[in-house]
Design a protein around this motif. Structure first.
Motif, PDB file in Angstrom:
ATOM      1  N   LYS A   1     -25.940 -47.768  -7.943  1.00  0.00           N
ATOM      2  CA  LYS A   1     -27.281 -47.197  -8.062  1.00  0.00           C
ATOM      3  C   LYS A   1     -27.147 -45.850  -8.743  1.00  0.00           C
ATOM      4  O   LYS A   1     -26.419 -44.962  -8.274  1.00  0.00           O
ATOM      5  CB  LYS A   1     -27.927 -47.028  -6.687  1.00  0.00           C
ATOM      6  CG  LYS A   1     -29.288 -46.347  -6.732  1.00  0.00           C
ATOM      7  CD  LYS A   1     -29.989 -46.374  -5.380  1.00  0.00           C
ATOM      8  CE  LYS A   1     -30.544 -47.748  -5.099  1.00  0.00           C
ATOM      9  NZ  LYS A   1     -31.422 -47.770  -3.906  1.00  0.00           N
ATOM     10  N   THR A   2     -27.809 -45.699  -9.886  1.00  0.00           N
ATOM     11  CA  THR A   2     -27.733 -44.442 -10.604  1.00  0.00           C
ATOM     12  C   THR A   2     -28.416 -43.346  -9.800  1.00  0.00           C
ATOM     13  O   THR A   2     -29.192 -43.615  -8.873  1.00  0.00           O
ATOM     14  CB  THR A   2     -28.426 -44.544 -11.973  1.00  0.00           C
ATOM     15  OG1 THR A   2     -29.841 -44.686 -11.778  1.00  0.00           O
ATOM     16  CG2 THR A   2     -27.901 -45.734 -12.759  1.00  0.00           C
ATOM     17  N   ALA A   3     -28.128 -42.102 -10.144  1.00  0.00           N
ATOM     18  CA  ALA A   3     -28.889 -41.000  -9.557  1.00  0.00           C
ATOM     19  C   ALA A   3     -30.360 -41.197  -9.898  1.00  0.00           C
ATOM     20  O   ALA A   3     -30.710 -41.555 -11.027  1.00  0.00           O
ATOM     21  CB  ALA A   3     -28.384 -39.667 -10.099  1.00  0.00           C
ATOM     22  N   GLN A   4     -31.215 -40.990  -8.904  1.00  0.00           N
ATOM     23  CA  GLN A   4     -32.656 -41.081  -9.133  1.00  0.00           C
ATOM     24  C   GLN A   4     -33.145 -39.681  -9.500  1.00  0.00           C
ATOM     25  O   GLN A   4     -33.157 -38.775  -8.667  1.00  0.00           O
ATOM     26  CB  GLN A   4     -33.358 -41.603  -7.887  1.00  0.00           C
ATOM     27  CG  GLN A   4     -32.734 -42.876  -7.308  1.00  0.00           C
ATOM     28  CD  GLN A   4     -32.865 -44.085  -8.219  1.00  0.00           C
ATOM     29  OE1 GLN A   4     -33.963 -44.540  -8.517  1.00  0.00           O
ATOM     30  NE2 GLN A   4     -31.728 -44.618  -8.674  1.00  0.00           N
ATOM     31  N   THR A   5     -33.507 -39.523 -10.763  1.00  0.00           N
ATOM     32  CA  THR A   5     -33.844 -38.205 -11.296  1.00  0.00           C
ATOM     33  C   THR A   5     -35.327 -37.911 -11.095  1.00  0.00           C
ATOM     34  O   THR A   5     -36.182 -38.710 -11.500  1.00  0.00           O
ATOM     35  CB  THR A   5     -33.500 -38.121 -12.791  1.00  0.00           C
ATOM     36  OG1 THR A   5     -32.108 -38.431 -12.969  1.00  0.00           O
ATOM     37  CG2 THR A   5     -33.777 -36.732 -13.334  1.00  0.00           C
ATOM     38  N   PHE A   6     -35.611 -36.751 -10.492  1.00  0.00           N
ATOM     39  CA  PHE A   6     -36.984 -36.394 -10.128  1.00  0.00           C
ATOM     40  C   PHE A   6     -37.503 -35.225 -10.949  1.00  0.00           C
ATOM     41  O   PHE A   6     -36.734 -34.407 -11.473  1.00  0.00           O
ATOM     42  CB  PHE A   6     -37.046 -36.014  -8.638  1.00  0.00           C
ATOM     43  CG  PHE A   6     -37.099 -37.195  -7.720  1.00  0.00           C
ATOM     44  CD1 PHE A   6     -38.303 -37.689  -7.246  1.00  0.00           C
ATOM     45  CD2 PHE A   6     -35.921 -37.829  -7.327  1.00  0.00           C
ATOM     46  CE1 PHE A   6     -38.345 -38.781  -6.415  1.00  0.00           C
ATOM     47  CE2 PHE A   6     -35.948 -38.925  -6.485  1.00  0.00           C
ATOM     48  CZ  PHE A   6     -37.174 -39.405  -6.025  1.00  0.00           C
ATOM     49  N   GLN A   7     -38.810 -35.160 -11.019  1.00  0.00           N
ATOM     50  CA  GLN A   7     -39.463 -33.949 -11.477  1.00  0.00           C
ATOM     51  C   GLN A   7     -39.220 -32.846 -10.441  1.00  0.00           C
ATOM     52  O   GLN A   7     -38.763 -33.110  -9.323  1.00  0.00           O
ATOM     53  CB  GLN A   7     -40.972 -34.175 -11.617  1.00  0.00           C
ATOM     54  CG  GLN A   7     -41.375 -35.301 -12.554  1.00  0.00           C
ATOM     55  CD  GLN A   7     -42.839 -35.659 -12.391  1.00  0.00           C
ATOM     56  OE1 GLN A   7     -43.405 -35.595 -11.306  1.00  0.00           O
ATOM     57  NE2 GLN A   7     -43.470 -36.038 -13.498  1.00  0.00           N
ATOM     58  N   GLU A   8     -39.550 -31.624 -10.789  1.00  0.00           N
ATOM     59  CA  GLU A   8     -39.412 -30.527  -9.840  1.00  0.00           C
ATOM     60  C   GLU A   8     -40.536 -30.557  -8.804  1.00  0.00           C
ATOM     61  O   GLU A   8     -41.681 -30.882  -9.127  1.00  0.00           O
ATOM     62  CB  GLU A   8     -39.433 -29.183 -10.564  1.00  0.00           C
ATOM     63  CG  GLU A   8     -38.203 -28.901 -11.408  1.00  0.00           C
ATOM     64  CD  GLU A   8     -38.236 -27.506 -12.002  1.00  0.00           C
ATOM     65  OE1 GLU A   8     -39.349 -26.977 -12.209  1.00  0.00           O
ATOM     66  OE2 GLU A   8     -37.155 -26.932 -12.235  1.00  0.00           O
ATOM     67  N   PHE A   9     -40.180 -30.240  -7.562  1.00  0.00           N
ATOM     68  CA  PHE A   9     -41.207 -29.953  -6.568  1.00  0.00           C
ATOM     69  C   PHE A   9     -41.838 -28.606  -6.919  1.00  0.00           C
ATOM     70  O   PHE A   9     -41.122 -27.633  -7.190  1.00  0.00           O
ATOM     71  CB  PHE A   9     -40.603 -29.871  -5.162  1.00  0.00           C
ATOM     72  CG  PHE A   9     -40.126 -31.181  -4.613  1.00  0.00           C
ATOM     73  CD1 PHE A   9     -41.030 -32.144  -4.205  1.00  0.00           C
ATOM     74  CD2 PHE A   9     -38.765 -31.450  -4.500  1.00  0.00           C
ATOM     75  CE1 PHE A   9     -40.590 -33.359  -3.684  1.00  0.00           C
ATOM     76  CE2 PHE A   9     -38.325 -32.653  -3.987  1.00  0.00           C
ATOM     77  CZ  PHE A   9     -39.241 -33.616  -3.576  1.00  0.00           C
TER      78      PHE A   9
END
Length: 480
Positions: free
Chosen positions: A273-281
């Motif tokens: 499972k690749t890193a799940q990349t998020f927008q900034e909080f």
């Protein structure tokens, strides 16, 4: 109507989710949880396959839908201590301060029960090499609610409390005016919605791919990611750390898998499972007095996970063993640590990140099918601790570290289409995670984290959960 349904769906799957392995859910659904989370090479149900190895979905040749709901209870306990004289060392409370004996206290979490839902569906056909699936899982979360300490050495004006008991006072939960954090609360959840495709290369070998869309929400009180308003002696007005609102972010990622069934009982599987990349909080912050505080942004991704699995089935027995490696050291929000520094070289008091290490997880499960329509399962999960002792202070809002987890589950096959599943989980953190209290005002070349000598901060917890699930198979084919 559609908007209302979407809001209800997100509310159901984001109420409050707590994990055991770092902030990683050890399993999804009643069957997978009862096997200790092991499913990479032993897909006993569609939820476990969808979550841990998309290639294993090829073993299902029917249209299946299942829903699980659990009630989860955790009991984190936060403790801290100050040695004799540390009241003065930590900032000099000034005239009127009482004598400074050693201080110790603990605070228990009072959050209560939290729901844990999981929804999965698979479309498979006996004569097709393609299998498709969809899922909505709460795969990550942490949260604590530690009330502010009421047994205090003095009031906010420095007047001594003659009834103070230093043997039952938790300094980390003292009010911010007394250099504690006061009421500590955190609430983090991650909902993952996935579409899955599995393809049979041969009758024994399958591959799978799963794109993921993620929704995460995070709330912190106080918010250590923001710079505090320091006391007057440090150039501020003494408002302390602000409290954040609940911020949300969208993330993307994928999972890839391979599955091999030898046909003689031995099965092998692997997934990444690749890193799940998020927008900034984007946090909107407010000081305790209600005044506005500077807003801050923070990115916290979900770590990449490598899973290797071994399965074995013979007669009435199914065995599963999984090994996972969670890559926290390469994950935004977890790889950074320590305090933030301003351009002038002075610490701002804001925290850079958790500073977690990579961790290993071992999951094992055993299913016995010797009782007609009533398969029984036991499972065990071991997780290493990703928190470095020197950085334990920074993980106070995220204490969900369970070293040993034990599960017992069973199913009842109501008929050819309906099956009822259930599991009971109990987990313990083993030894408490412990470090020193850190204070940015104490930073020096020889003390880069600002550790206060002789102090301790520690936390441990136990968890328990009851989960039930329903599995429905459409137009199930009955063997003659």
């Amino acid at each position: 109507m559609k908007t209302t349904f979407l809001k209800l769906f997100v509310l159901l799957f984001s109420t409050a989710l707590f994990s055991q392995a770092g902030h990683i859910m050890q399993g999804v659904g009643s069957v997978n949880m009862s096997m200790g989370g092991a499913a990479t090479a032993q897909p006993l149900d569609i939820s476990g396959a969808l979550h841990w190895n998309p290639a294993a979905l090829s073993t299902f040749n029917d249209k299946i839908i299942r829903f699980d709901i659990g009630l989860f209870f955790s009991s984190p306990e936060l403790s801290s201590s100050l040695p004799s004289g540390a009241l003065w060392q930590a900032g000099d409370f000034g005239p009127g301060s009482p004598a400074s004996p050693s201080v110790f206290g603990s605070t228990k979490d009072d959050r209560g029960l939290s729901p844990m839902p999981a929804l999965a569906m698979v479309w498979g056909k006996e004569d097709s090499k393609h299998t498709f699936g969809a899922s909505a899982f709460g795969i990550s979360g942490f949260g604590v609610t530690f009330p502010q300490e009421t047994n205090l050495p003095m009031d906010e004006l420095g007047n001594p409390n003659m009834n103070w008991n230093p043997n039952n006072s938790n300094p980390i939960n003292w009010p911010q005016s007394l250099r504690g954090f006061g009421h500590i609360e955190s609430d983090y959840m991650l909902l993952q919605v996935s579409g899955t495709w599995a393809y049979e290369i041969t009758s024994n070998l399958s591959i799978g791919i799963q794109p993921n869309i993620n929704y995460a929400a995070l709330e912190l009180a106080p918010n250590p990611l923001a710079s505090p308003d320091f006391p007057p002696e440090m150039g501020g007005t003494g408002k302390g750390y602000p409290t954040s609102d609940k911020a949300s972010a969208i993330g993307y990622g994928a999972q890839f898998g391979i599955f091999y069934d030898s046909g003689n009982g031995i099965k092998l599987g692997a997934s990444y499972k690749t890193a799940q990349t998020f927008q900034e909080f984007e946090f909107n912050n407010t000081y305790l007095d209600g005044s506005a505080a500077p807003n801050v942004n923070f990115q916290m991704d979900y770590p990449a996970i490598m899973s290797l699995g071994l399965g074995y089935s013979a007669g009435q027995i199914d065995f599963a063993l999984d090994f996972r490696r969670v890559m926290y050291e390469d994950t935004e929000g977890f790889e950074a640590s320590g305090w933030e520094f301003a351009d002038n070289g002075f610490p701002t008091g804001a925290v850079n990140g958790f500073g977690w290490k990579n961790m290993s997880i071992i999951s094992a499960g055993l299913q016995y099918k010797g009782i007609n329509k009533l398969p029984l399962r036991i499972g065990y999960t071991y997780s290493s601790n990703p928190i470095d002792e020197d950085l334990a202070f920074f993980s106070t809002p995220a204490t969900a570290i369970i070293k040993n987890a034990y599960q017992f589950g069973l199913s009842y096959e109501i008929n050819d289409t309906w099956r009822f599943d259930s599991v009971y989980h109990y987990g313990t953190s083993g030894d408490a995670t412990q470090g020193q209290i850190l204070d940015p005002s104490q930073i020096s070349p020889n003390n880069p984290l600002g550790a206060i000598p002789g102090t301790t901060v520690s936390y441990d917890m136990t968890t328990s959960m009851i989960m039930v699930g329903l599995n429905y198979t459409f137009n199930k084919k009955i063997d003659n």
